[in-house]
Design a protein around this motif. Structure first.
Motif: not given
Length: 283
Positions: A25-47
């Protein structure tokens, strides 16, 4: 969502996802979170978590693990190798410190990042994550569905045994509880978007993941110094809750939130509160 391809030394590539430096939503974030996906998934962050992420000021970054989606296979990789890949992604995006969230098979990879990048990882959330194979005092396969245990036992037998198993393996709906099936029919139908592409070119990524789970991780979760939150469903048939209890006993300062009625997917209903926990921990 910004998608890029990162080339690493030796010509290996990682397909990277980023919700952007302006965040959702165009807001400068306070925190960056790196997502580690499950099996079998691709790495798209959790919508399904994006609405809460926008409210909390979270930027998501992630990548397809080697062998999935647009990332080059890396046969023989172990769980610990995720730390190097995560660090390379953060470097490429100009990110210094970050938190890590992993679901299912992403849980061990999230803990590996914290164990091996202590100066960079601020906090960790592992949801329904496995404990190390051969963990002392844990009956590792106990409570898994027969199909899930069989797949991981095959992986413990080596690549040839795992490849032979996957050649005849079929989807087992019994691995999911009724609560899981309800979640998968609702907002977590999002998994349809990340599972299909993960296996579109075959089970190579899944095989490499399972081989890594059924072998030494290459790092010790007891070395994690960052705050750790473990979410686990008491009815989980894929990764039984004993794994979460074992990790809670071994990770210094870890907090375990056990949801007695939840399974492997429905436990993600606790993820918005876990994101609030992250933001509270890192200020």
């Amino acid at each position: 969502m910004i998608e890029t391809d990162l080339e690493l030394d030796g010509g290996r590539g990682l397909h990277v996802y980023d919700t952007g430096a302006e965040g959702l939503e165009g807001i400068r974030p306070r925190l960056t979170v790196l997502w580690q996906h499950g099996t079998p998934n691709i790495g798209t962050p959790p919508g399904p978590l994006f609405r809460d992420s926008a409210r909390l000021g979270i930027r998501w970054v992630s990548y397809d693990r080697p062998g999935y989606g647009g990332s080059t296979p890396r046969p023989g990789r172990d769980v610990a190798s995720a730390a190097g890949d995560a660090g390379a992604v953060a470097d490429a995006l100009g990110i210094g410190r970050f938190a890590v969230v992993g679901h299912s098979g992403g849980g061990p990879h999230a803990l590996a990042c914290a164990a091996l990048l202590p100066e960079r990882v601020l906090a960790v959330v592992s949801v329904a994550g496995l404990a190390p194979f051969g963990a002392e005092g844990l009956d590792w396969f106990a409570g898994m569905t027969p199909s899930g245990a069989a797949g991981l036992r095959a992986a413990a037998g080596g690549r040839a045994a795992k490849e032979a198993y996957e050649a005849d393996a079929a989807y087992d709906p019994e691995m999911f509880t009724p609560a899981d099936h309800a979640a998968l029919a609702g907002e977590w139908s999002w998994f349809d978007e990340v599972v299909g592409p993960a296996v579109a070119d075959g089970p190579g990524g899944l095989i490499d993941d399972d081989l890594a789970y059924a072998a030494p991780w290459g790092c010790d979760p007891a070395r994690v110094v960052a705050p750790v939150l473990l979410l686990h469903g008491g009815e989980d048939r894929i990764v039984p809750s004993a794994h979460g209890r074992w990790l809670a006993d071994r990770c210094p300062g870890a907090e375990l939130r056990l949801a007695p009625a939840d399974g492997h997917v429905s436990v993600l209903g606790g993820a918005p509160a876990a994101l609030e926990w992250l933001v509270d921990r890192v200020g």
